[in-house]
Design a protein around this motif. Sequence first.
Motif, mmCIF file in Angstrom:
data_model
loop_
_atom_site.group_PDB
_atom_site.id
_atom_site.type_symbol
_atom_site.label_atom_id
_atom_site.label_comp_id
_atom_site.label_asym_id
_atom_site.label_seq_id
_atom_site.Cartn_x
_atom_site.Cartn_y
_atom_site.Cartn_z
ATOM 1 N N ALA A 1 -22.463 8.387 16.625
ATOM 2 C CA ALA A 1 -21.174 8.699 17.244
ATOM 3 C C ALA A 1 -21.318 9.772 18.306
ATOM 4 O O ALA A 1 -20.664 9.715 19.358
ATOM 5 N N HIS A 2 -22.189 10.761 18.058
ATOM 6 C CA HIS A 2 -22.419 11.793 19.071
ATOM 7 C C HIS A 2 -23.035 11.178 20.322
ATOM 8 O O HIS A 2 -22.662 11.538 21.442
ATOM 9 N N ARG A 3 -23.970 10.272 20.149
ATOM 10 C CA ARG A 3 -24.632 9.648 21.302
ATOM 11 C C ARG A 3 -23.658 8.767 22.090
ATOM 12 O O ARG A 3 -23.651 8.784 23.328
ATOM 13 N N GLU A 4 -22.839 8.003 21.370
ATOM 14 C CA GLU A 4 -22.066 6.935 22.011
ATOM 15 C C GLU A 4 -20.642 7.342 22.371
ATOM 16 O O GLU A 4 -20.053 6.768 23.284
ATOM 17 N N ILE A 5 -20.088 8.327 21.647
ATOM 18 C CA ILE A 5 -18.666 8.613 21.807
ATOM 19 C C ILE A 5 -18.403 10.039 22.267
ATOM 20 O O ILE A 5 -17.721 10.282 23.267
ATOM 21 N N HIS A 6 -18.961 11.000 21.537
ATOM 22 C CA HIS A 6 -18.475 12.370 21.649
ATOM 23 C C HIS A 6 -19.171 13.219 22.711
ATOM 24 O O HIS A 6 -18.571 14.118 23.274
ATOM 25 N N GLY A 7 -20.458 12.972 22.920
ATOM 26 C CA GLY A 7 -21.169 13.865 23.823
ATOM 27 C C GLY A 7 -21.344 15.236 23.208
ATOM 28 O O GLY A 7 -21.566 15.375 22.012
ATOM 29 N N ASP A 8 -21.193 16.274 24.008
ATOM 30 C CA ASP A 8 -21.438 17.644 23.549
ATOM 31 C C ASP A 8 -20.135 18.267 23.027
ATOM 32 O O ASP A 8 -19.220 18.576 23.779
ATOM 33 N N LEU A 9 -20.066 18.452 21.701
ATOM 34 C CA LEU A 9 -18.909 19.083 21.070
ATOM 35 C C LEU A 9 -19.158 20.557 20.767
ATOM 36 O O LEU A 9 -18.314 21.220 20.164
ATOM 37 N N GLY A 10 -20.329 21.052 21.159
ATOM 38 C CA GLY A 10 -20.645 22.452 20.904
ATOM 39 C C GLY A 10 -20.949 22.748 19.460
ATOM 40 O O GLY A 10 -20.889 23.908 19.033
ATOM 41 N N ASP A 11 -21.312 21.735 18.671
ATOM 42 C CA ASP A 11 -21.612 21.947 17.248
ATOM 43 C C ASP A 11 -23.105 21.760 16.997
ATOM 44 O O ASP A 11 -23.906 21.614 17.926
ATOM 45 N N PHE A 12 -23.482 21.776 15.718
ATOM 46 C CA PHE A 12 -24.892 21.696 15.333
ATOM 47 C C PHE A 12 -25.530 20.405 15.826
ATOM 48 O O PHE A 12 -26.626 20.416 16.388
ATOM 49 N N VAL A 13 -24.845 19.277 15.633
ATOM 50 C CA VAL A 13 -25.422 17.998 16.054
ATOM 51 C C VAL A 13 -25.557 17.941 17.568
ATOM 52 O O VAL A 13 -26.569 17.471 18.096
ATOM 53 N N SER A 14 -24.565 18.438 18.282
ATOM 54 C CA SER A 14 -24.646 18.455 19.751
ATOM 55 C C SER A 14 -25.835 19.287 20.222
ATOM 56 O O SER A 14 -26.520 18.921 21.181
ATOM 57 N N MET A 15 -26.059 20.422 19.555
ATOM 58 C CA MET A 15 -27.197 21.262 19.919
ATOM 59 C C MET A 15 -28.507 20.505 19.718
ATOM 60 O O MET A 15 -29.420 20.569 20.557
#
Length: 452
Positions: A218-232
């Motif tokens: 979901a981070h790769r396909e939808i959200h991009g950089d949310l400034g959280d651990f996964v985004s980092m």
Amino acid sequence: MAMPLSREAPEAPGRLPLLGHSLSLLRRDRLGYVTGLRAVGDACWVRFGARRFLVLNAPELVHAVLVEQGRHFDRGRIFDKARPYVGEGLYTAEGAEHHRQRRMVQPAFGSAEVGRYTAVIHDVTREQVAAWPTHGTVNIERAMHDLHSEIIGRTMFRAPQARQVVQAARDELPTLVRGLGVRTLMPDVFARVPVPVNRRYDAACARVRGACDRLVAAHREIHGDLGDFVSMLVRARDARTGVTMSDTEIRDHVMTLLISAIETPATVLAWALYEVARNPELRDGLEREVAEVVGAQGRVIEVDDLPRLRLTDAVVHEALRLHHPLWMLMRRAVRPVTVGGVDIPAGGEVIYSPAAMHRDPAVFPDPLRFDPSRWLDGAATPAMRRAFVPFSLGNRQCLGDRFAWNQMKTTLAAIVGGCRLALPDGFRARTVVSSIVHLERLPMVVQPRKPW
């Protein structure tokens, strides 16, 4: 200082044909067993089936393995057994791969990042405690797992899919902890036997892994950089090679975070609240300290408040000492090495027990007494600090130790500041030891102290 060992350390008594010492360790009092090995010597050999392990009982020898000769050791068998759950993340990675991953993940746990989480931790704790039934009974052991799952969900993850990940971890951690403990002590072939404990463990691994895979996707396909651990993790790039992380690597780091940042703080806080409830004088002292630091109305705790919560800090220290969850950790020699006079061949396995070290009467007088004053006003001796290894040492020291200290101190202060917990009449704590030491259950009566 431990005395030098002979070239061949003694073997622990009680070995059985084929099983070795496994039966002793599979019994209920595993912590009592490893603590009792201190009487055999500063180090001794045990066997799990056909495998031989050197148990280190002296803090100096543990320090030698973790720090002085740390480059000669990797993780060991217990971490091999954890790979089906946490994959190849920091928890299990070895050698150069471990150093590479550590460089890439470390920024997520810097001082500024950890400091920002303090107010969030306080708010989450306040919300959870407010939902407890007034004058009703709460299972604090379960409530602490729910609380710390929510803390991780709110501090580290911002995507909507994170709710599924946190829920999966909350539901499956008990099964994973029990299954990992059994698999560590049993022969490798046991993992392929379709008994209930294995089926439950494999299903739990698959559920948590699947939820984490969906979060990363979901981070790769939808959200991009949310400034959280996964985004980092998604945007992290190795400064030396320029290489970024694969989805599988990111998934493995998320799973590592889930097990380390939920299970240990939740277990330690449950024990801390149990000990505070048993000691009215300590409880009153904590309440006064929290009121002095955050005021009678209980304003939000900020990171700058934490150094002033000295008694709170001492209680967390003592809970980590007396009730450390880890009764057994391992290291494996990557080359022939001598520790304290004992020769360990390449591939030789070493065991040490943080929980047993923290109960050494030669270091901690009256070790089974819960006494936070050990850590106040410079009372802690160099020997105590050397034997106290709550988050390991050396190149394998937990990256999130600063976050964990922050998390536990803030949570304890917020709970003490908002309500008073009492034990039911006649309640006696029962300890369960699987791959960690924890309370079987902890019913406590909620007595409000002041409005939020």
